[in-house]
Design a protein around this motif. Structure first.
Motif, PDB file in Angstrom:
ATOM      1  N   ARG A  32      -0.113  18.681 -10.704  1.00  0.00           N
ATOM      2  CA  ARG A  32      -1.088  19.060 -11.513  1.00  0.00           C
ATOM      3  C   ARG A  32      -1.099  20.670 -11.784  1.00  0.00           C
ATOM      4  O   ARG A  32      -1.319  20.939 -12.905  1.00  0.00           O
ATOM      5  N   ALA A  33      -1.067  21.427 -10.673  1.00  0.00           N
ATOM      6  CA  ALA A  33      -0.878  22.789 -10.902  1.00  0.00           C
ATOM      7  C   ALA A  33       0.191  23.214 -11.788  1.00  0.00           C
ATOM      8  O   ALA A  33       0.179  24.132 -12.306  1.00  0.00           O
ATOM      9  N   VAL A  34       1.434  22.554 -11.511  1.00  0.00           N
ATOM     10  CA  VAL A  34       2.484  22.906 -12.347  1.00  0.00           C
ATOM     11  C   VAL A  34       2.174  22.418 -13.794  1.00  0.00           C
ATOM     12  O   VAL A  34       2.447  23.404 -14.600  1.00  0.00           O
ATOM     13  N   ARG A  35       1.621  21.649 -14.137  1.00  0.00           N
ATOM     14  CA  ARG A  35       1.302  20.984 -15.350  1.00  0.00           C
ATOM     15  C   ARG A  35       0.455  21.877 -16.074  1.00  0.00           C
ATOM     16  O   ARG A  35       0.546  22.336 -17.435  1.00  0.00           O
ATOM     17  N   ASP A  36      -0.619  22.518 -15.176  1.00  0.00           N
ATOM     18  CA  ASP A  36      -1.537  23.182 -15.976  1.00  0.00           C
ATOM     19  C   ASP A  36      -1.433  24.782 -16.081  1.00  0.00           C
ATOM     20  O   ASP A  36      -2.111  25.345 -16.527  1.00  0.00           O
ATOM     21  N   GLY A  37      -0.125  25.101 -15.605  1.00  0.00           N
ATOM     22  CA  GLY A  37       0.174  26.494 -15.651  1.00  0.00           C
ATOM     23  C   GLY A  37      -0.157  27.442 -14.765  1.00  0.00           C
ATOM     24  O   GLY A  37      -0.190  28.718 -14.953  1.00  0.00           O
ATOM     25  N   GLN A  38      -0.583  26.799 -13.626  1.00  0.00           N
ATOM     26  CA  GLN A  38      -1.001  27.720 -12.476  1.00  0.00           C
ATOM     27  C   GLN A  38      -0.137  28.565 -11.865  1.00  0.00           C
ATOM     28  O   GLN A  38      -0.156  29.312 -11.290  1.00  0.00           O
ATOM     29  N   ILE A  39       1.402  28.332 -12.151  1.00  0.00           N
ATOM     30  CA  ILE A  39       2.530  28.957 -11.771  1.00  0.00           C
ATOM     31  C   ILE A  39       2.931  30.034 -12.821  1.00  0.00           C
ATOM     32  O   ILE A  39       3.143  29.611 -13.956  1.00  0.00           O
ATOM     33  N   GLU A  40       2.677  31.086 -12.562  1.00  0.00           N
ATOM     34  CA  GLU A  40       2.901  32.109 -13.607  1.00  0.00           C
ATOM     35  C   GLU A  40       4.391  32.003 -14.238  1.00  0.00           C
ATOM     36  O   GLU A  40       5.583  32.043 -13.833  1.00  0.00           O
ATOM     37  N   GLY A  41       4.437  31.971 -15.631  1.00  0.00           N
ATOM     38  CA  GLY A  41       5.615  31.851 -16.460  1.00  0.00           C
ATOM     39  C   GLY A  41       5.889  30.466 -16.721  1.00  0.00           C
ATOM     40  O   GLY A  41       6.956  30.084 -17.428  1.00  0.00           O
ATOM     41  N   THR A  93       4.271  26.899 -18.305  1.00  0.00           N
ATOM     42  CA  THR A  93       3.587  25.945 -18.720  1.00  0.00           C
ATOM     43  C   THR A  93       4.412  24.921 -19.446  1.00  0.00           C
ATOM     44  O   THR A  93       4.552  24.748 -20.708  1.00  0.00           O
ATOM     45  N   PRO A  94       4.767  24.019 -18.699  1.00  0.00           N
ATOM     46  CA  PRO A  94       5.688  22.795 -19.222  1.00  0.00           C
ATOM     47  C   PRO A  94       5.204  21.948 -20.235  1.00  0.00           C
ATOM     48  O   PRO A  94       4.094  21.419 -20.133  1.00  0.00           O
ATOM     49  N   LYS A  95       6.182  21.227 -20.924  1.00  0.00           N
ATOM     50  CA  LYS A  95       5.534  20.375 -21.804  1.00  0.00           C
ATOM     51  C   LYS A  95       5.715  18.925 -21.182  1.00  0.00           C
ATOM     52  O   LYS A  95       5.125  18.035 -21.548  1.00  0.00           O
ATOM     53  N   PHE A  96       6.718  19.044 -20.190  1.00  0.00           N
ATOM     54  CA  PHE A  96       6.632  17.747 -19.544  1.00  0.00           C
ATOM     55  C   PHE A  96       7.062  17.942 -18.155  1.00  0.00           C
ATOM     56  O   PHE A  96       7.688  19.049 -17.906  1.00  0.00           O
TER      57      PHE A  96
END
Length: 449
Positions: free
Chosen positions: A150-159, A161-164
């Protein structure tokens, strides 16, 4: 099991402890960034705080990212956090430009514990760097994996913000992902698709019992995939997985393909092989052909032990898995399902055995040129009872007389037939056109007559 509070993600300077190969990631245009992830995870028995780590592998050039993130549940069977899917399919991952996030989802990878080899946990390898990490046990691993996804999906990792966001895992991790898609994913709803690589017939328990505890009753219970999978699931099964290596074989959990399930059973393959222990370390996309050929050369030396036969040395497992990565991504991105493959044929014996063709290779299943135009007999079976050795299968090169009988026109005859079978497999979606040139070079260089 859905968390209510987002984890706290902190960048960690320096080089992460993660084996990705004997090549420098920068030479393939990638970089590795490590983060610590702190949160509170739930299980079906309670809650607990955790502090784990993730490593993000991504293109150095941001413009090379394809917009999709793959999240791998690291494999801990060897007592070390192993990026098993990355290791076997990294060539496709790199050339397609995925962001790749590996997760220390299980306790053994951080704290040490029961394994097939020894203790190479993060705290053992680098206590100074990882001393603050804390894993409360594998019953919490499912929610940790959900929170990271969820953190990956929500853009919590700088740079990023994945589509999938895709989830992948191999062997022990695949067994956990089987439980995840059956029991956790319907409520969590984080991942857009799953690549479950080399699962057996059972599934990981929810109570955190180690999969290496052979007394666990769950080992005897076949667990099919649920009929109403929420998102696409593509499963790659080798011969070893199908029949079992001291474990319940996937044969007992077989179900037909559905709108959301594809199962690719690979004849002539083993759970692990020459690519696992030799080729993958050097395979950076620019490795000279003679070095690849040498790494694929049949060997009976496995981690210092001399086996009574060669381990499986056929290349198809690696190349099919790369096609599986691409096939799942295309399925999720376009809605067009990955191709279905026939099941490997089984005999009517009790217990059933894999049915063999005239060349002694498995009949049926996902066909590749290495089984349809063979120069060797390879399988997932082994003479070794030790589970670690048994998963490497076996191989036997054909002698000159057999090759001459199969290919009376010699090398040209062989290569013409191999090329036709290769193009058929590429057309079916089970191998990638991007691998065609290399596969043909390997075939030409390894034909013995």
């Amino acid at each position: 099991m859905v968390p209510t509070i987002d984890p706290v993600i902190t960048a960690v300077p320096g080089k992460p402890n993660l084996l990705t190969g004997a090549y420098d990631l920068a030479t393939v245009g990638y970089r590795a960034d490590e983060f610590f992830v702190a949160g509170t995870a739930t299980s079906y028995e309670g809650v607990a705080d955790y502090l784990t780590r993730i490593v993000v592998l991504r293109p150095i050039d941001d413009a090379a990212w394809n917009g999709t993130a793959i999240v791998e549940w690291l494999n801990v069977s060897g007592g070390i956090d192993a990026a098993a899917v990355w290791f076997m399919a990294h060539r496709e991952i790199i050339r397609a430009g995925y962001a790749y996030v590996v997760v220390s989802a299980q306790r053994v990878g951080i704290e040490g514990g029961l394994s097939l080899v020894g203790d190479a946990s993060l705290k053992t390898l680098d206590l100074q760097r990882y001393s603050t990490l804390h894993h409360p046990g594998d019953k919490f691993a499912y929610d940790i994996f959900t929170q990271v996804g969820r953190a990956v999906r929500d853009g919590q990792i700088e740079g990023l913000t994945p589509k999938f966001v895709l989830a992948v895992g191999e062997s022990q991790s695949a067994t956990f992902l089987t439980t995840y898609v059956n029991e956790v994913d319907p409520a969590a709803g984080v991942y857009d698709g799953f690549l479950i690589h080399s699962r057996f017939g059972s599934a990981a328990p929810l109570d955190g019992t180690s999969l290496l505890d052979e007394t666990g009753a769950f080992h005897t219970v076949a667990v099919p995939f649920r009929a109403d999978l929420r998102v696409p699931v593509l499963t790659v099964i080798t011969e070893t997985d199908l029949t079992g290596a001291r474990l319940l074989g996937y044969l007992h959990a077989r179900v037909p393909d559905t709108d959301t399930l594809r199962v690719w059973e690979i004849p002539g393959s083993a759970h692990a092989d020459n690519y696992t222990i030799k080729v993958g370390f050097i395979d950076n996309g620019a490795t000279p052909l003679d070095q690849l050929v040498a790494a694929y050369t049949p060997t009976n030396d496995l981690m210092g032990q001399q086996l009574p036969h060669f381990i499986n040395f056929a290349p198809q497992h690696h190349y099919v898995l790369q096609a599986a990565v691409a096939g799942l991504h295309d399925w999720v991105r376009t809605g067009r399902p990955a191709p279905s493959a026939p099941q490997i044929d089984m005999t009517d014996a009790d217990p059933p055995a894999i049915a063999l063709d005239a060349n002694g290779l498995a009949a049926g299943g996902l066909r590749t040129p290495w089984v349809d135009v063979p120069t060797a007999r390879t399988s997932g079976a082994s003479a070794e009872d030790n589970v670690l050795l048994a998963i490497f299968g076996s191989g036997e090169p054909f002698d000159a007389e057999t090759l001459a009988r199969l290919y009376p026109g010699g090398r040209d005859d062989y290569l013409a037939r191999f090329t036709a079978a290769l193009d058929q497999a590429i057309g079916a979606g089970f191998l990638l056109a991007a691998d065609r040139g290399e596969i043909l070079e390997l075939a030409a260089a390894t034909f013995a007559v």
